[in-house]
Design a protein around this motif. Structure first.
Motif, PDB file in Angstrom:
ATOM      1  N   ASP A   1      -7.090   2.991  -6.306  1.00 25.89           N
ATOM      2  CA  ASP A   1      -5.748   2.633  -6.752  1.00 25.89           C
ATOM      3  C   ASP A   1      -5.610   2.960  -8.240  1.00 25.89           C
ATOM      4  O   ASP A   1      -6.440   2.549  -9.062  1.00 25.89           O
ATOM      5  CB  ASP A   1      -5.554   1.132  -6.508  1.00 25.89           C
ATOM      6  CG  ASP A   1      -4.148   0.642  -6.808  1.00 25.89           C
ATOM      7  OD1 ASP A   1      -3.433   1.330  -7.551  1.00 25.89           O
ATOM      8  OD2 ASP A   1      -3.795  -0.428  -6.304  1.00 25.89           O
TER       9      ASP A   1
ATOM     10  N   THR B   1      -2.823  11.235  -4.406  1.00 20.34           N
ATOM     11  CA  THR B   1      -2.001  11.234  -3.214  1.00 20.34           C
ATOM     12  C   THR B   1      -1.276   9.900  -3.124  1.00 20.34           C
ATOM     13  O   THR B   1      -1.710   8.901  -3.704  1.00 20.34           O
ATOM     14  CB  THR B   1      -2.850  11.456  -1.946  1.00 20.34           C
ATOM     15  OG1 THR B   1      -1.990  11.648  -0.827  1.00 20.34           O
ATOM     16  CG2 THR B   1      -3.754  10.263  -1.663  1.00 20.34           C
ATOM     17  N   GLU B   2      -0.172   9.891  -2.417  1.00 24.00           N
ATOM     18  CA  GLU B   2       0.593   8.674  -2.157  1.00 24.00           C
ATOM     19  C   GLU B   2       0.711   8.516  -0.646  1.00 24.00           C
ATOM     20  O   GLU B   2       1.541   9.180  -0.015  1.00 24.00           O
ATOM     21  CB  GLU B   2       1.979   8.755  -2.796  1.00 24.00           C
ATOM     22  CG  GLU B   2       1.946   8.767  -4.315  1.00 24.00           C
ATOM     23  CD  GLU B   2       3.340   8.824  -4.916  1.00 24.00           C
ATOM     24  OE1 GLU B   2       4.302   9.051  -4.156  1.00 24.00           O
ATOM     25  OE2 GLU B   2       3.460   8.648  -6.136  1.00 24.00           O
TER      26      GLU B   2
ATOM     27  N   GLU C   1       3.384   2.042  -1.591  1.00 25.95           N
ATOM     28  CA  GLU C   1       3.979   2.389  -2.859  1.00 25.95           C
ATOM     29  C   GLU C   1       2.919   2.674  -3.914  1.00 25.95           C
ATOM     30  O   GLU C   1       3.217   2.721  -5.101  1.00 25.95           O
ATOM     31  CB  GLU C   1       4.891   1.234  -3.320  1.00 25.95           C
ATOM     32  CG  GLU C   1       5.997   0.912  -2.331  1.00 25.95           C
ATOM     33  CD  GLU C   1       6.764  -0.328  -2.732  1.00 25.95           C
ATOM     34  OE1 GLU C   1       6.414  -0.923  -3.774  1.00 25.95           O
ATOM     35  OE2 GLU C   1       7.704  -0.685  -2.023  1.00 25.95           O
ATOM     36  N   VAL C   2       1.671   2.817  -3.528  1.00 21.25           N
ATOM     37  CA  VAL C   2       0.564   2.958  -4.463  1.00 21.25           C
ATOM     38  C   VAL C   2       0.041   4.388  -4.448  1.00 21.25           C
ATOM     39  O   VAL C   2      -0.097   5.002  -3.393  1.00 21.25           O
ATOM     40  CB  VAL C   2      -0.568   1.967  -4.100  1.00 21.25           C
ATOM     41  CG1 VAL C   2      -1.788   2.213  -4.969  1.00 21.25           C
ATOM     42  CG2 VAL C   2      -0.080   0.533  -4.257  1.00 21.25           C
ATOM     43  N   SER C   3      -0.243   4.923  -5.640  1.00 25.28           N
ATOM     44  CA  SER C   3      -0.895   6.224  -5.755  1.00 25.28           C
ATOM     45  C   SER C   3      -2.400   6.007  -5.844  1.00 25.28           C
ATOM     46  O   SER C   3      -2.870   5.054  -6.472  1.00 25.28           O
ATOM     47  CB  SER C   3      -0.397   6.964  -6.998  1.00 25.28           C
ATOM     48  OG  SER C   3       0.958   7.314  -6.876  1.00 25.28           O
TER      49      SER C   3
ATOM     50  N   LEU D   1      -0.288  15.186  -8.899  1.00 21.44           N
ATOM     51  CA  LEU D   1       0.350  15.263  -7.588  1.00 21.44           C
ATOM     52  C   LEU D   1       0.767  16.681  -7.226  1.00 21.44           C
ATOM     53  O   LEU D   1       1.147  16.941  -6.086  1.00 21.44           O
ATOM     54  CB  LEU D   1       1.566  14.338  -7.537  1.00 21.44           C
ATOM     55  CG  LEU D   1       1.238  12.842  -7.464  1.00 21.44           C
ATOM     56  CD1 LEU D   1       2.504  12.006  -7.549  1.00 21.44           C
ATOM     57  CD2 LEU D   1       0.476  12.518  -6.197  1.00 21.44           C
TER      58      LEU D   1
ATOM     59  N   GLU E   1       0.802  -1.214   0.000  1.00 19.33           N
ATOM     60  CA  GLU E   1       0.000   0.000   0.000  1.00 19.33           C
ATOM     61  C   GLU E   1       0.841   1.273   0.000  1.00 19.33           C
ATOM     62  O   GLU E   1       0.466   2.281  -0.565  1.00 19.33           O
ATOM     63  CB  GLU E   1      -0.931   0.021   1.215  1.00 19.33           C
ATOM     64  CG  GLU E   1      -1.959  -1.107   1.212  1.00 19.33           C
ATOM     65  CD  GLU E   1      -1.692  -2.101   2.296  1.00 19.33           C
ATOM     66  OE1 GLU E   1      -0.521  -2.204   2.714  1.00 19.33           O
ATOM     67  OE2 GLU E   1      -2.629  -2.782   2.730  1.00 19.33           O
TER      68      GLU E   1
END
Length: 485
Positions: free
Chosen positions: A31, A107-108, A15-17, A188, A13
């Motif tokens: 995701d 968001t990340e 590492e997911v945008s 972003l 999670e």
């Protein structure tokens, strides 16, 4: 009832945008591996189906895509009005759309920031967890249950394939129209979007600045987008939508636009130079995307926007410390605290908890929140020191925070939690009666209290009372340094 199992969440999670979308008063995250794009709904055509979740279909570049009602999918009452935006989800070559109200951005979450929710395997829920962003809960959507339902139609077409695939150099952009031109900006780099509204005229109003709006207690100048981007014509609409752009040092600047179009995934290889027509123009453009049929999307250069002295000066007015007219909790409201020199605007997230008294600490100080450990080795030492427990292979002092602050220990045992604080070699676990939640702050006061507080008091947005601001890192240091531990 069937056994409970963890909801399906991405394996990594952190590492997911996530694409952030608003559905009514709820904010959801999807995701980006499933979120194909976000587009405007010009017309919903009815579809003969017995599934009440299906609102209709749209024609997207020749593909018929079913649009679903998220409220119905959650077992809630249907949405009160037809959606104007569709978030398109894709899995294994099939595509469906969710009717949404607003695009917020991307968001990340930090590693481990997404918390799983446990649910009944048979309930068909597709909200599988969540995380906090800017003090607000973002519910994470897992599309797998939707594609697994045989009664819900899906487009038997891959929109990703139609866009020639998703390469490793693909980036997500928020696209919008202003003055007849279409622009794109890396998602972003966007703090969020603001629904259509009139921009109040104030002391900032000029030919290119419409005025300012307030968002989360902050004053955000709003610029006429076509006037500063060097393309498009005509004045800003009477009630524009606003794209809030991030500037350095957490400052914000609003762009008044005609309409927010969609989140688009664009490959770097598909972008080209804007050409000699813009050389020396000063327009903050980086590249242009020319699609089949001639549609043009001009990609903005965020670094050029941030480097503009005029725009940077306007963005500086959004700095919490620059909002002198706003004051803590709204200066000028008759609150005597607003006149104190030690009151500082503070737009941060705090963990609110109870340790005999209701307290708040900056959430950035917390490493983890644990259940109370079962195996504790008793140990004598400073007031409140309960003993040692093992965490991650290290011995950690366990401290009753209420007793450390001079209170008597109290609270329901089943609600107690341990707040882990400090670096690995100086970590301390503070036992609290319960954890109450996360709130964003409005202001803090740098005066001293009798609770070993380093930075005084804090006013949170959804708290009626001012709370003591506890510096747990300071307490952790005082607990370990010079003690028997």
């Amino acid at each position: 009832m069937s056994a409970q199992a963890p909801a399906a969440m991405p394996p990594s999670e952190g590492e997911v945008s996530f694409g952030l979308l608003d559905i009514g008063s709820s904010r959801v995250g999807v995701d980006l591996r499933f979120l194909t794009e976000v587009c405007m709904i010009d017309r919903l055509a009815p579809l003969m189906t017995a599934a009440p979740e299906v609102l209709g279909v749209i024609d997207l570049r020749g593909t018929i895509v079913p649009i679903l009602d998220p409220n119905r999918l959650c077992g809630l009452d249907p949405s009160p009005k037809p959606p104007t935006i569709a978030a398109l989800l894709e899995s294994d070559g099939r595509t469906i759309g969710l009717g949404i109200d607003r695009v917020v951005g991307l968001t990340e979450p930090a590693a481990g920031g997404v918390q799983r929710l446990f649910r009944d395997q048979g309930d068909g829920a597709f909200v599988t967890g969540g995380f906090f962003r800017d003090g607000r809960l973002v519910s994470c959507i897992d599309p797998a249950p939707l594609f697994g339902r045989v009664d819900l139609p899906a487009a038997a077409s891959s929109l990703r394939t139609k866009r020639q695939g998703i390469a490793t150099d693909t980036q997500a952009y928020l696209t919008f129209r202003a003055g007849g031109a279409t622009f794109g900006l890396e998602a972003l780099k966007i703090s969020g979007t603001v629904p259509r509204q009139r921009i109040p005229r104030d002391s900032l109003t000029t030919d290119i600045c419409l005025g300012s709006i307030r968002q989360h207690g902050r004053r955000i100048p709003v610029m006429q987008a076509s006037a500063i981007l060097g393309l498009g014509r005509g004045a800003a609409p009477e009630a524009p939508e606003v794209v809030v752009v991030r500037f350095p040092d957490e400052r914000l600047l609003g762009l008044a636009v005609d309409v927010i179009c969609r989140i688009a995934l664009i490959r770097s290889a598909d972008l080209q130079s804007p050409g000699p027509a813009f050389e020396g123009s000063g327009a903050p453009l980086r590249s242009v995307l020319v699609e089949e049929g001639g549609a043009q999307t001009f990609v903005l250069d965020h670094d050029a926007l941030a480097a503009s002295r005029d725009l940077a000066a306007m963005a500086a007015l959004s700095d919490p410390t620059a909002n002198a007219d706003a004051g803590p909790g709204g200066r000028g409201t008759g609150d005597d605290k607003g006149k104190r020199a030690d009151i500082i605007r503070d737009d941060a997230r705090y963990m609110v908890f109870t340790a005999r008294s209701r307290l708040a600490t900056p959430i950035r100080q917390l490493v983890q929140i644990l259940e109370p450990p079962r195996d504790v080795t008793p140990l004598s030492g400073p007031a409140g020191l309960m003993g040692l427990f093992a965490d991650g292979g290290r011995l950690v002092p366990l401290v009753c925070l209420a007793r450390r602050l001079g209170f008597s220990a109290a609270g329901e045992a089943d609600q107690r939690r341990v707040l882990l604080v400090g670096p690995p070699d100086r970590r301390v676990g503070f036992v609290v009666d319960r954890v109450d939640g996360i709130e964003a702050s409005e202001w803090r006061a740098d005066d001293k209290t009798g609770l070993m507080v380093e930075e005084g008091l804090v006013k949170l947005r959804n708290e009626p009372n001012v709370l003591p601001r506890i510096d747990l890192e300071h307490l952790a240091h005082a607990t370990t340094v010079g003690s028997s531990v």
